[in-house]
Write a protein that holds these residues in place. Structure first.
Motif, PDB file in Angstrom:
ATOM      1  N   PRO B 469       0.840  -1.204   0.000  1.00  0.00           N
ATOM      2  CA  PRO B 469       0.000   0.000   0.000  1.00  0.00           C
ATOM      3  C   PRO B 469       0.875   1.256   0.000  1.00  0.00           C
ATOM      4  O   PRO B 469       1.999   1.232   0.512  1.00  0.00           O
ATOM      5  N   TRP B 470       0.324   2.340  -0.552  1.00  0.00           N
ATOM      6  CA  TRP B 470       1.072   3.586  -0.634  1.00  0.00           C
ATOM      7  C   TRP B 470       1.601   4.006   0.742  1.00  0.00           C
ATOM      8  O   TRP B 470       2.739   4.468   0.861  1.00  0.00           O
ATOM      9  N   GLU B 471       0.780   3.840   1.765  1.00  0.00           N
ATOM     10  CA  GLU B 471       1.161   4.298   3.106  1.00  0.00           C
ATOM     11  C   GLU B 471       2.469   3.638   3.556  1.00  0.00           C
ATOM     12  O   GLU B 471       3.367   4.300   4.074  1.00  0.00           O
ATOM     13  N   THR B 472       2.543   2.311   3.363  1.00  0.00           N
ATOM     14  CA  THR B 472       3.745   1.571   3.762  1.00  0.00           C
ATOM     15  C   THR B 472       4.935   2.020   2.931  1.00  0.00           C
ATOM     16  O   THR B 472       6.026   2.284   3.456  1.00  0.00           O
ATOM     17  N   TRP B 473       4.718   2.112   1.650  1.00  0.00           N
ATOM     18  CA  TRP B 473       5.789   2.527   0.738  1.00  0.00           C
ATOM     19  C   TRP B 473       6.291   3.931   1.114  1.00  0.00           C
ATOM     20  O   TRP B 473       7.502   4.186   1.116  1.00  0.00           O
ATOM     21  N   ALA B 474       5.363   4.821   1.441  1.00  0.00           N
ATOM     22  CA  ALA B 474       5.751   6.193   1.788  1.00  0.00           C
ATOM     23  C   ALA B 474       6.559   6.204   3.090  1.00  0.00           C
ATOM     24  O   ALA B 474       7.595   6.876   3.190  1.00  0.00           O
ATOM     25  N   GLU B 475       6.079   5.431   4.069  1.00  0.00           N
ATOM     26  CA  GLU B 475       6.817   5.351   5.341  1.00  0.00           C
ATOM     27  C   GLU B 475       8.234   4.829   5.135  1.00  0.00           C
ATOM     28  O   GLU B 475       9.164   5.205   5.845  1.00  0.00           O
ATOM     29  N   GLN B 476       8.384   3.933   4.169  1.00  0.00           N
ATOM     30  CA  GLN B 476       9.697   3.335   3.935  1.00  0.00           C
ATOM     31  C   GLN B 476      10.598   4.221   3.088  1.00  0.00           C
ATOM     32  O   GLN B 476      11.689   3.810   2.702  1.00  0.00           O
ATOM     33  N   GLY B 477      10.150   5.413   2.758  1.00  0.00           N
ATOM     34  CA  GLY B 477      11.052   6.362   2.111  1.00  0.00           C
ATOM     35  C   GLY B 477      10.770   6.646   0.648  1.00  0.00           C
ATOM     36  O   GLY B 477      11.602   7.262  -0.031  1.00  0.00           O
ATOM     37  N   LYS B 478       9.628   6.193   0.119  1.00  0.00           N
ATOM     38  CA  LYS B 478       9.234   6.539  -1.255  1.00  0.00           C
ATOM     39  C   LYS B 478      10.314   6.217  -2.286  1.00  0.00           C
ATOM     40  O   LYS B 478      10.671   7.064  -3.113  1.00  0.00           O
ATOM     41  N   GLU B 479      10.837   5.024  -2.225  1.00  0.00           N
ATOM     42  CA  GLU B 479      11.891   4.643  -3.174  1.00  0.00           C
ATOM     43  C   GLU B 479      11.298   4.221  -4.510  1.00  0.00           C
ATOM     44  O   GLU B 479      10.319   3.483  -4.551  1.00  0.00           O
ATOM     45  N   ASP B 480      11.908   4.672  -5.587  1.00  0.00           N
ATOM     46  CA  ASP B 480      11.480   4.165  -6.893  1.00  0.00           C
ATOM     47  C   ASP B 480      12.243   2.878  -7.202  1.00  0.00           C
ATOM     48  O   ASP B 480      13.136   2.465  -6.446  1.00  0.00           O
ATOM     49  N   SER B 481      11.894   2.241  -8.309  1.00  0.00           N
ATOM     50  CA  SER B 481      12.472   0.927  -8.555  1.00  0.00           C
ATOM     51  C   SER B 481      13.967   1.008  -8.859  1.00  0.00           C
ATOM     52  O   SER B 481      14.714   0.076  -8.564  1.00  0.00           O
ATOM     53  N   ALA B 482      14.428   2.121  -9.411  1.00  0.00           N
ATOM     54  CA  ALA B 482      15.855   2.268  -9.695  1.00  0.00           C
ATOM     55  C   ALA B 482      16.672   2.298  -8.396  1.00  0.00           C
ATOM     56  O   ALA B 482      17.729   1.658  -8.300  1.00  0.00           O
ATOM     57  N   LEU B 483      16.157   2.999  -7.404  1.00  0.00           N
ATOM     58  CA  LEU B 483      16.870   3.069  -6.128  1.00  0.00           C
ATOM     59  C   LEU B 483      16.859   1.707  -5.430  1.00  0.00           C
ATOM     60  O   LEU B 483      17.870   1.267  -4.862  1.00  0.00           O
ATOM     61  N   ARG B 484      15.727   1.037  -5.477  1.00  0.00           N
ATOM     62  CA  ARG B 484      15.689  -0.315  -4.885  1.00  0.00           C
ATOM     63  C   ARG B 484      16.701  -1.234  -5.570  1.00  0.00           C
ATOM     64  O   ARG B 484      17.376  -2.029  -4.924  1.00  0.00           O
ATOM     65  N   ALA B 485      16.804  -1.101  -6.883  1.00  0.00           N
ATOM     66  CA  ALA B 485      17.736  -1.950  -7.636  1.00  0.00           C
ATOM     67  C   ALA B 485      19.177  -1.630  -7.256  1.00  0.00           C
ATOM     68  O   ALA B 485      20.021  -2.521  -7.142  1.00  0.00           O
ATOM     69  N   ASN B 486      19.444  -0.343  -7.039  1.00  0.00           N
ATOM     70  CA  ASN B 486      20.782   0.068  -6.634  1.00  0.00           C
ATOM     71  C   ASN B 486      21.177  -0.570  -5.310  1.00  0.00           C
ATOM     72  O   ASN B 486      22.281  -1.104  -5.147  1.00  0.00           O
ATOM     73  N   LYS B 487      20.250  -0.553  -4.359  1.00  0.00           N
ATOM     74  CA  LYS B 487      20.538  -1.190  -3.066  1.00  0.00           C
ATOM     75  C   LYS B 487      20.684  -2.704  -3.212  1.00  0.00           C
ATOM     76  O   LYS B 487      21.507  -3.328  -2.555  1.00  0.00           O
ATOM     77  N   ARG B 488      19.850  -3.259  -4.086  1.00  0.00           N
ATOM     78  CA  ARG B 488      19.852  -4.719  -4.219  1.00  0.00           C
ATOM     79  C   ARG B 488      21.181  -5.248  -4.755  1.00  0.00           C
ATOM     80  O   ARG B 488      21.730  -6.202  -4.244  1.00  0.00           O
ATOM     81  N   TRP B 489      21.716  -4.608  -5.813  1.00  0.00           N
ATOM     82  CA  TRP B 489      22.941  -5.189  -6.376  1.00  0.00           C
ATOM     83  C   TRP B 489      24.114  -5.067  -5.411  1.00  0.00           C
ATOM     84  O   TRP B 489      24.970  -5.953  -5.358  1.00  0.00           O
ATOM     85  N   LYS B 490      24.105  -4.007  -4.627  1.00  0.00           N
ATOM     86  CA  LYS B 490      25.182  -3.864  -3.644  1.00  0.00           C
ATOM     87  C   LYS B 490      25.107  -4.965  -2.593  1.00  0.00           C
ATOM     88  O   LYS B 490      26.115  -5.539  -2.188  1.00  0.00           O
TER      89      LYS B 490
END
Lengths: 525, 525
Positions: B469-490
């Motif tokens: 849900p948007w609420e959870t996503w917003a609380e977690q810092g509103k990351e887009d998929s590119a930023l999530r991918a950046n964290k993931r590969w590291k």
């Protein structure tokens, strides 16, 4: 009829991007050769299942209708119509009836439903065909929220609604103005439909959807069409459609049933949509979801033929999945995409137009996730042979939110799909033996006669994608597609000119709205 | 053979995400039921053209080969082989020959080429089938640059190369380690292949591609395989492939021809790829591009059979378009997607495995544009029946750049395609009549026996998309998929453990590399 009232001199004034009659400029994304009022598919459908599997699904749908049946709530007239047509009816609770149909009965009733029909627009150049090889793209529908580019979520307003109608009208790659592009939550619930229908009529000259939230609001929507098109024209032509959701699993509630009857009685179109969230309101396995979808949608479509044989009815499916770890609905996933392909096969077998899929996503940003999910879903619509594709632009956040930026990106993708659905022409000219022979091995083809003959129309030219070299892109500020879309919609709104509307008709519409608004107190539920 | 040398105790140590033998955790994206060493397609192919159109394309390809012919440069042995097989040869310049083939001759030569073969991996659980109903995903290939998440572009290094091999190995949704995942530009050109092949052997236990930039580098790649697999095994099995580009239009240069002969003589696989930029090196019209693609690829494939009948050869096509306003190449566009579907039809008719399309894009960011273009291109590969899909992960910037973030997003999309290619099962269980009957109309299906039986495997569970849900996503810092991918590969690189490799073999490989590096001065061209 309003289209007789459009002065020829004015029609040339319509804003650049919407008309299809402008000259090619150096601006990207023109693609004049691809502009059409609706797409006529020139690619085969992608048929996932074989005959035997389709028969099993149809037999299951028939069995659902015969052995479980549907529950009709509150609307006695609908129950009467079904009973008179031969259904078995049992009252199971106060104002609730279980209605069962012998196998084949619904298909028999649907014999009078048109396989294809025209929805007329106030600008007849924008009339659309619904059914057969036609594909019509319309914006997303029903989101209460707007998701701004930074991820902020806020309630939609009538200003947003009008903006989005304008953005739709401005895109040559959408064909229809849609319906509740977003919920205008700042307008009382019982008056909202008047402002929404007016916005479609005023800021767009394409077809649109009317209200379905109450039978009297459906009637108002149709009445406003009588003002716009003339009452006689409306009686003889489809000029508006209502998009009706069944209450899955297997319930037709009273408001919906009465709304369907209202549109059908007026000879107007209706879309019959089970919104199937797998695991919640339909089976988790896609074969079962599709069978249920067929059962619900075709029995709902049949109601229209009992009211007015020949009334346009559209079979529909909204198939979705869920995250089985968290229970969240998921959209733009592979299994529903397969289901949509099969809905296409089933619609063709029952000879009804189909509404299915769209640019679905659960993302909260117009990011990579959003466009990847959208594309997977949208491909299933166009390959599956869907005829009316609602949710073609703007869908984010599992349909809870409308995004201006995704609206722009999706519309551009819809343009690419115009090129895709043109298919591949194979003839002596396109086989281009002479192009290779002209200069021979190892020589570029830039200057061949064939290249010069085709270069203006050979390829889709995106108005949003950045195909420039990295160096140029970097010099221009390293914008991603979301930021470009943000700038684009602001520019479009700034330059927007509403299509001409006869002031007398505009006045009559405004009077109708004012009278109706004055006739009742505001209600917020 | 190395796979005999893997101690059973160690094989359990292989890192979590790559092996397919771990237990389901609460972590998203597990999908254990979908993990396979390669996909066996359970969906029909999407056949765009009818028989008559396909015959016209084939006739045009034959006519190109018979009347225009191909130009072979520098490699006399290739000219000799073609001449001996019956081709007409004319020397047109110093070390350049025009070679023409009577219609049907190339197809006749290709009779000995396998329709399907196995590429063996050092871990036999990762052997892949190439051809038939198999689909194999491999990372992108050949980018000189790395595009960082902020849009900075820099040259690739051997460290990037190793990182990317590790990321590939860590994804359960790729099946093959690929080849030049990025150019390791910090290693001398004449020694680069040694480090690249070693990285594939050391950090992956899947199949991979060897060097093709010079015949001696091709030979080195195969020699390293003899160390890894044993010489006898290599002589009898395909353990490596080379990816060869024709020089379009209609040229086979000497280095490429000699490289193809080197792989074929060793009984190893080769891919025969015309890189067709429409308007530049092939006709603008897709029918013509496809005819040329067939002519170039099948004549190049035929060379392998003249060297060693039965050597594995893969028909291939890389179809692209261009912006006709700017002359920039464009990727992930609709017309080449249609072309790829047709290449699938043609490959099946000539009974050869096909490499085609991939996750193409011209974007300079892992943004909406990137994933929309990627998806359009990738769908054509999997629906068209491509068997080996290079460029399945990481492709940005028109192939000039590799992106770590897009690598992650693309790999996840490849997972979704595993679910898509499973197709839709239709049987009594999946039709789920009982699920609807259990509680009846209006009741949720969460607690039905059917839901409980299927909930773990019903739907693709993305490891990258945010379905919250948007609420959870917003609380977690509103990351887009590119930023999530950046964290993931590291995170993946941090946790990476290389698959076990027998130290004796590792030592022998290192010795081979050291000797070869010492035997020649660095060269940077």
């Amino acid at each position: 009829m309003i289209h007789d009232a459009v002065p020829p001199a004015k029609s040339g004034r319509r804003k650049r991007r919407g008309s299809g009659h402008t000259e090619r400029s150096s601006e990207p994304g023109q693609n004049l050769h691809l502009r059409v009022p609706f797409i006529t598919r020139n690619i085969p459908t992608y048929d996932l299942l074989d005959e035997g599997s389709l028969e099993k699904i149809e037999a299951t749908a028939d069995r659902i209708l015969a052995e479980i049946g549907i529950e009709v709530r509150e609307d006695e007239e609908t129950v009467r119509l079904y009973r008179e047509a031969g259904a078995s009816v049992t009252e199971t609770a106060a104002k609730a009836w279980r209605v069962k149909f012998e196998p084949g009965m619904i298909r028999e009733i649907l014999q009078t439903a048109p396989a294809e029909f025209t929805q007329h627009a106030r600008n007849p150049a924008n009339n659309v065909q619904i059914g057969g090889k036609a594909a019509v793209f319309a914006p997303s529908y029903g989101s209460p929220f707007i998701l701004d580019a930074d991820g902020t979520r806020r309630y939609g307003t009538i200003l947003d609604f009008e903006n989005l109608v304008k953005l739709g009208q401005s895109s040559p790659w959408l064909h229809h103005s849609g319906g509740t592009i977003c919920e205008p939550t700042d307008v009382p619930v019982n008056k909202r439909h008047l402002d929404m229908v007016y916005a479609h009529m005023r800021y767009s000259d394409r077809g649109f959807l009317g209200s379905i939230t109450a039978p009297e609001r459906a009637a108002d929507s149709i009445e406003m069409c009588r003002i716009l098109f003339g009452a006689e024209f409306v009686d003889q032509h489809c000029v508006i459609m209502g998009n009706f959701n069944t209450t899955s699993p297997l319930v037709l509630d009273g408001v919906t049933a009465a709304g369907i009857r209202t549109y059908a009685a007026a000879g107007q179109g209706s879309i019959h949509l089970p919104f199937l969230l797998g695991g919640a309101v339909s089976p988790l396995t896609m074969a079962g979801s599709v069978a249920q979808c067929l059962a619900e949608s075709m029995s709902s479509c049949a109601l229209t033929q009992l009211v007015r044989p020949g009334a346009p009815a559209v079979l529909a499916g909204f198939l979705s999945s869920m995250s089985l770890r968290t229970g969240s609905p998921t959209f733009g996933t592979p299994e529903p995409a397969l289901g949509s392909l099969v809905m296409g096969q089933l619609a063709r077998r029952i000879n009804l137009p189909l509404r299915c899929a769209g640019n679905f996503s659960t993302s909260k940003m117009p990011d990579g996730q959003a466009m990847q999910q959208a594309m997977m879903s949208m491909m299933s619509a166009i390959q599956g042979g869907a005829n009316y594709i609602l949710h073609s632009a703007g869908f984010l956040d599992g349909l809870l939110s409308m995004s201006y930026e995704k609206f722009i990106l999706d519309s551009d993708m819809c343009g690419a799909l115009h090129a895709y659905m043109k298919g591949m022409e194979v003839n002596e000219d396109t086989l281009a033996f002479d192009a290779l022979a002209q200069f021979g091995p190892g020589e570029h083809l830039f200057a061949t006669d064939h290249t010069l003959r085709h270069y203006q129309t050979a390829y889709w030219d995106s108005g949003m994608n950045d195909d420039q070299p990295w160096e140029t892109w970097a010099e221009q500020g390293k914008e991603d597609s979301a930021l470009r879309a943000n700038k684009r919609w602001k520019k479009i709104l700034q330059e927007f000119e509403a299509p001409y509307l006869d002031p007398a008709i505009d006045g009559a519409l405004k009077d109708f709205i004012a009278q109706h608004k004055a006739s009742m107190p505001d209600a917020w539920y």
